[in-house]
Write a protein that holds these residues in place. Structure first.
Motif, PDB file in Angstrom:
ATOM      1  N   SER A  97     -24.560 -42.399  15.076  1.00 52.31           N
ATOM      2  CA  SER A  97     -24.017 -43.512  15.301  1.00 52.31           C
ATOM      3  C   SER A  97     -24.826 -44.841  15.177  1.00 52.31           C
ATOM      4  CB  SER A  97     -23.379 -43.361  16.772  1.00 52.31           C
ATOM      5  OG  SER A  97     -22.520 -42.562  16.986  1.00 52.31           O
ATOM      6  N   ARG A  98     -26.018 -44.688  15.679  1.00 54.55           N
ATOM      7  CA  ARG A  98     -27.084 -45.811  15.383  1.00 54.55           C
ATOM      8  C   ARG A  98     -27.168 -46.159  13.834  1.00 54.55           C
ATOM      9  NH1 ARG A  98     -28.278 -49.773  14.516  1.00 54.55           N
ATOM     10  NH2 ARG A  98     -29.928 -50.963  15.061  1.00 54.55           N
ATOM     11  N   LEU A  99     -27.209 -44.975  12.929  1.00 55.28           N
ATOM     12  CA  LEU A  99     -27.312 -44.930  11.465  1.00 55.28           C
ATOM     13  C   LEU A  99     -26.163 -45.767  10.887  1.00 55.28           C
ATOM     14  CD1 LEU A  99     -28.715 -44.428   8.833  1.00 55.28           C
ATOM     15  CD2 LEU A  99     -27.632 -42.029   8.862  1.00 55.28           C
ATOM     16  N   LEU A 100     -24.739 -45.433  11.607  1.00 60.56           N
ATOM     17  CA  LEU A 100     -23.571 -45.889  11.033  1.00 60.56           C
ATOM     18  C   LEU A 100     -23.740 -47.477  11.118  1.00 60.56           C
ATOM     19  CD1 LEU A 100     -19.890 -44.624  11.469  1.00 60.56           C
ATOM     20  CD2 LEU A 100     -20.634 -47.060  12.093  1.00 60.56           C
ATOM     21  N   PHE A 101     -24.021 -48.025  12.597  1.00 64.08           N
ATOM     22  CA  PHE A 101     -24.045 -49.386  12.765  1.00 64.08           C
ATOM     23  C   PHE A 101     -25.309 -49.973  11.755  1.00 64.08           C
ATOM     24  CE2 PHE A 101     -21.813 -48.496  16.647  1.00 64.08           C
ATOM     25  CZ  PHE A 101     -20.604 -49.116  16.412  1.00 64.08           C
ATOM     26  N   PHE A 102     -26.297 -49.233  11.738  1.00 63.83           N
ATOM     27  CA  PHE A 102     -27.307 -49.828  10.680  1.00 63.83           C
ATOM     28  C   PHE A 102     -26.789 -50.232   9.336  1.00 63.83           C
ATOM     29  CE2 PHE A 102     -30.937 -49.623   8.048  1.00 63.83           C
ATOM     30  CZ  PHE A 102     -31.915 -50.569   8.596  1.00 63.83           C
ATOM     31  N   LEU A 103     -26.100 -49.256   8.923  1.00 69.41           N
ATOM     32  CA  LEU A 103     -25.666 -49.261   7.582  1.00 69.41           C
ATOM     33  C   LEU A 103     -24.679 -50.506   7.323  1.00 69.41           C
ATOM     34  CD1 LEU A 103     -25.207 -45.627   6.639  1.00 69.41           C
ATOM     35  CD2 LEU A 103     -27.043 -47.095   5.639  1.00 69.41           C
ATOM     36  N   LEU A 104     -24.035 -50.836   8.289  1.00 74.15           N
ATOM     37  CA  LEU A 104     -23.013 -51.661   8.149  1.00 74.15           C
ATOM     38  C   LEU A 104     -23.594 -53.221   8.481  1.00 74.15           C
ATOM     39  CD1 LEU A 104     -20.044 -50.351  10.278  1.00 74.15           C
ATOM     40  CD2 LEU A 104     -19.997 -50.847   8.009  1.00 74.15           C
ATOM     41  N   ARG A 108     -30.453 -54.850  14.184  1.00 73.09           N
ATOM     42  CA  ARG A 108     -31.322 -55.184  15.352  1.00 73.09           C
ATOM     43  C   ARG A 108     -30.100 -55.125  16.480  1.00 73.09           C
ATOM     44  NH1 ARG A 108     -34.576 -60.559  15.520  1.00 73.09           N
ATOM     45  NH2 ARG A 108     -35.438 -59.419  17.232  1.00 73.09           N
ATOM     46  N   ILE A 109     -30.606 -54.504  17.734  1.00 70.50           N
ATOM     47  CA  ILE A 109     -29.811 -54.158  18.815  1.00 70.50           C
ATOM     48  C   ILE A 109     -30.845 -54.778  19.866  1.00 70.50           C
ATOM     49  CG2 ILE A 109     -28.342 -52.912  20.546  1.00 70.50           C
ATOM     50  CD1 ILE A 109     -27.806 -51.169  18.324  1.00 70.50           C
ATOM     51  N   ARG A 110     -30.785 -56.181  20.385  1.00 74.03           N
ATOM     52  CA  ARG A 110     -31.766 -56.469  21.318  1.00 74.03           C
ATOM     53  C   ARG A 110     -31.147 -56.149  22.743  1.00 74.03           C
ATOM     54  NH1 ARG A 110     -32.645 -62.459  18.325  1.00 74.03           N
ATOM     55  NH2 ARG A 110     -30.547 -62.837  19.490  1.00 74.03           N
ATOM     56  N   VAL A 111     -31.896 -55.744  23.584  1.00 75.37           N
ATOM     57  CA  VAL A 111     -31.408 -55.490  24.784  1.00 75.37           C
ATOM     58  C   VAL A 111     -32.066 -56.242  25.995  1.00 75.37           C
ATOM     59  CG1 VAL A 111     -31.133 -53.520  26.630  1.00 75.37           C
ATOM     60  CG2 VAL A 111     -30.888 -53.016  24.015  1.00 75.37           C
ATOM     61  N   ASP A 134     -17.768 -53.458  18.867  1.00 78.65           N
ATOM     62  CA  ASP A 134     -18.109 -53.429  20.117  1.00 78.65           C
ATOM     63  C   ASP A 134     -18.491 -52.292  20.762  1.00 78.65           C
ATOM     64  OD1 ASP A 134     -17.952 -56.135  20.774  1.00 78.65           O
ATOM     65  OD2 ASP A 134     -15.970 -56.127  21.665  1.00 78.65           O
ATOM     66  N   PRO A 135     -18.204 -51.021  20.406  1.00 78.95           N
ATOM     67  CA  PRO A 135     -18.812 -49.731  20.754  1.00 78.95           C
ATOM     68  C   PRO A 135     -20.174 -49.634  20.301  1.00 78.95           C
ATOM     69  CG  PRO A 135     -16.421 -49.321  19.675  1.00 78.95           C
ATOM     70  CD  PRO A 135     -16.866 -50.670  19.505  1.00 78.95           C
ATOM     71  N   ILE A 136     -20.695 -50.559  19.770  1.00 78.56           N
ATOM     72  CA  ILE A 136     -22.247 -50.496  19.742  1.00 78.56           C
ATOM     73  C   ILE A 136     -22.780 -50.706  20.825  1.00 78.56           C
ATOM     74  CG2 ILE A 136     -22.527 -53.014  19.193  1.00 78.56           C
ATOM     75  CD1 ILE A 136     -24.561 -52.315  16.823  1.00 78.56           C
ATOM     76  N   VAL A 137     -22.146 -51.044  21.944  1.00 77.69           N
ATOM     77  CA  VAL A 137     -22.660 -51.205  23.275  1.00 77.69           C
ATOM     78  C   VAL A 137     -23.133 -49.853  24.000  1.00 77.69           C
ATOM     79  CG1 VAL A 137     -20.582 -51.190  24.333  1.00 77.69           C
ATOM     80  CG2 VAL A 137     -22.558 -52.555  25.375  1.00 77.69           C
ATOM     81  N   LEU A 138     -22.313 -48.909  23.469  1.00 81.26           N
ATOM     82  CA  LEU A 138     -22.700 -47.478  23.784  1.00 81.26           C
ATOM     83  C   LEU A 138     -24.093 -46.855  23.557  1.00 81.26           C
ATOM     84  CD1 LEU A 138     -18.998 -45.706  22.569  1.00 81.26           C
ATOM     85  CD2 LEU A 138     -19.964 -46.593  24.974  1.00 81.26           C
ATOM     86  N   LEU A 139     -24.631 -47.497  22.473  1.00 83.88           N
ATOM     87  CA  LEU A 139     -25.994 -46.760  22.027  1.00 83.88           C
ATOM     88  C   LEU A 139     -26.903 -47.038  23.241  1.00 83.88           C
ATOM     89  CD1 LEU A 139     -25.681 -47.615  18.248  1.00 83.88           C
ATOM     90  CD2 LEU A 139     -24.833 -45.459  19.671  1.00 83.88           C
TER      91      LEU A 139
END
Length: 512
Positions: A97-104, A108-111, A134-139
């Protein structure tokens, strides 16, 4: 940890000056000439590669999702999974899932802040819900369980991921489904840490980040804020705005997209909020809105219909009456030339064929489209009074006073005692539903409030016209929706959200 604060609903006021509250249902993306050239180039080179690779990864997720639930019965899936299924499949889905969002392009996901443990906060709520990204928040939340629409279960791959997640499914059209969801969330939240955390988007639909929609009542939560601090907002996917493919393509064309995820302190309800879930939900909404620096609104979705609160009434953002008018105009029908012949105070149920003959429509597709706008009984028939009132409302030659008098005459009921005819609850709610798109329960509640001042359980013609024509707020509402050309200052485009602030603009109809 923050404590619940007293107070009720968030006021519908602009943040500064005389500007109107933002409309969370609309997102307009304006690109300069230079930006258009940039997106054309990157869209031709970068976006196809990114989208192709992302879809490959999305399909690679399916074996891990299937493996976790393979061979398990529905009873076994009612309990949290443990052992190798959880370890192997969970970590595989999380990494892919992290790879999927990275490819899109989400490099950077800043927490910010700290996620509470499942014992401290068994439920997480994330807002604003503005996009399918928004499901990126699941990571950063370690893939908590989610609340999702039941319809998503039939979507390829997405349905498998929801089963993998042991998601709680809700149907917008089934009130019983919502009650079951509340019970299931409560069951998992009170399991003493046995279940992973549950995350949901309490707004229930995508907005445009400019305002928070009205929250649905919930349980003790840790609020999570989602921001996309990019120079150009390509991610928003609102009720009216760029479609799925355009949002996906434009976002994949960005060199780098950033998302900020901020964990706020756990919100504990006060004793008053524990007794009043709606107040509690409104106060959580206010805390999140203040942290985001945007206003909270009373906008929400009722079923699939976006509504806004104006005074004491809920009205549709775009009533179906407008769409009916477009269908009839496209068929070359002038509502003013139709002889309806509806009998005041008496219902006459008609089928689709009678409807076509009465309106002199011959095209089957047009007939079916126009007939679908009216509420049907168990036999598939509609009340011809509904048709007569809708046609009168669409006839610009009918003034508002004449229209409201006709509405009263069509739906008022004879009384054995007191005034000869009164507009009772069912007739009042039918009128408001037809003309303004108001949900019937909200209209029935308002009718009860209006009748409290009088000795009867109904409204006289004078009382109904006082409400619909001369009331400082609701009178503007009727004129804005039904006769915008007759409304002062209605020539400038705007939205019905302006009415909540006491200003009037003509609603911009869909497709215009």
């Amino acid at each position: 940890m923050s404590q619940g604060s007293p107070g009720g609903r968030v006021p519908l006021e602009p943040t500064s000056g005389p500007s109107t509250p933002p409309n969370p249902f609309v997102h307009e993306l304006h690109l300069s000439r230079l930006q258009r050239i940039k997106f054309c180039l990157l869209g031709a080179l970068l976006a196809p590669i990114r989208v192709l690779l992302a879809f490959i990864v999305l399909f690679l997720l399916w074996p891990f999702a299937w493996l976790q639930v393979a061979g398990l019965s529905e009873e076994q899936l009612q309990e949290p999974l443990t052992g190798w299924r959880k370890t192997v499949c969970h970590n595989g889905v999380l990494g892919l899932s992290r790879l999927l969002f990275f490819l899109l392009g989400f490099l950077r996901i800043r927490v910010r802040g700290q996620r509470a443990s499942r014992l401290q906060a068994p439920v997480l709520v994330a807002a604003p819900h503005s996009t399918f990204f928004d499901p990126i928040v699941l990571l950063p939340c370690d893939l908590p369980k989610v609340v999702s629409r039941a319809e998503n279960l039939s979507v390829p791959v997405i349905g498998a991921l929801l089963r993998f997640n042991q998601a709680i499914l809700v149907s917008r059209h089934d009130p019983a489904s919502r009650r079951r969801v509340v019970e299931e969330v409560r069951r998992r939240a009170t399991s003493g840490g046995k279940w992973p955390q549950v995350l949901f988007f309490p707004e229930g639909t995508c907005s445009n980040k400019k305002a928070l929609l009205k929250f649905k009542p919930g349980v003790p939560v840790q609020p999570i804020l989602i921001r996309y601090p990019n120079s150009l907002d390509t991610t928003s996917w609102a009720w009216r705005g760029p479609g799925v493919l355009k949002v996906l393509w434009l976002t994949a064309s960005q060199p780098c997209s950033i998302v900020d995820v901020e964990f706020l302190p756990v919100y504990h309800p006060s004793p008053e909020e524990s007794r009043d879930p709606t107040r509690y939900a409104n106060n959580v909404q206010r805390v999140m809105a203040q942290a985001l620096g945007i206003p909270a609104t009373e906008c929400e979705f009722v079923g699939s219909l976006p509504v806004i609160v104006v005074g004491r009434l809920k009205v549709a953002f775009e009533p179906q009456l407008w769409e009916l008018g477009k269908v009839l105009r496209k068929a070359g029908l002038s509502p003013g030339y139709v002889d309806t012949g509806a009998e005041p105070g008496r219902s006459r149920m008609i089928n689709q064929d009678e409807f076509a003959r009465q309106l002199q429509l011959s095209d089957p597709q047009t007939v079916a489209g126009a007939f679908s706008y009216f509420q049907k009984d168990a036999n598939g028939l509609v009340d011809f009074r509904d048709v007569a009132l809708a046609l009168a409302a669409l006839d610009r030659g009918t003034g508002l006073e004449e229209l409201t008098r006709l509405a009263f005459e069509l739906f008022a009921e004879e009384q054995a005692e007191g005034p000869s005819r009164l507009l009772c609850r069912d007739g009042f709610s039918t009128i408001l539903h037809l003309l303004l798109g108001s949900p019937r329960p909200a209209a029935e509640t308002l009718h009860a409030e209006l009748c409290q001042a009088g000795p009867h359980q109904g409204l006289s013609l004078c009382q109904f016209q006082d409400f619909s024509l001369r009331d400082p707020l609701h009178g503007k509402l009727f004129s804005t929706y039904l006769r915008p050309s007759q409304t002062p200052n209605a020539s400038s485009p705007g939205s019905c959200t302006a009415l909540a602030n006491g200003t009037v603009h003509s609603p911009k109809q869909k497709g215009d």
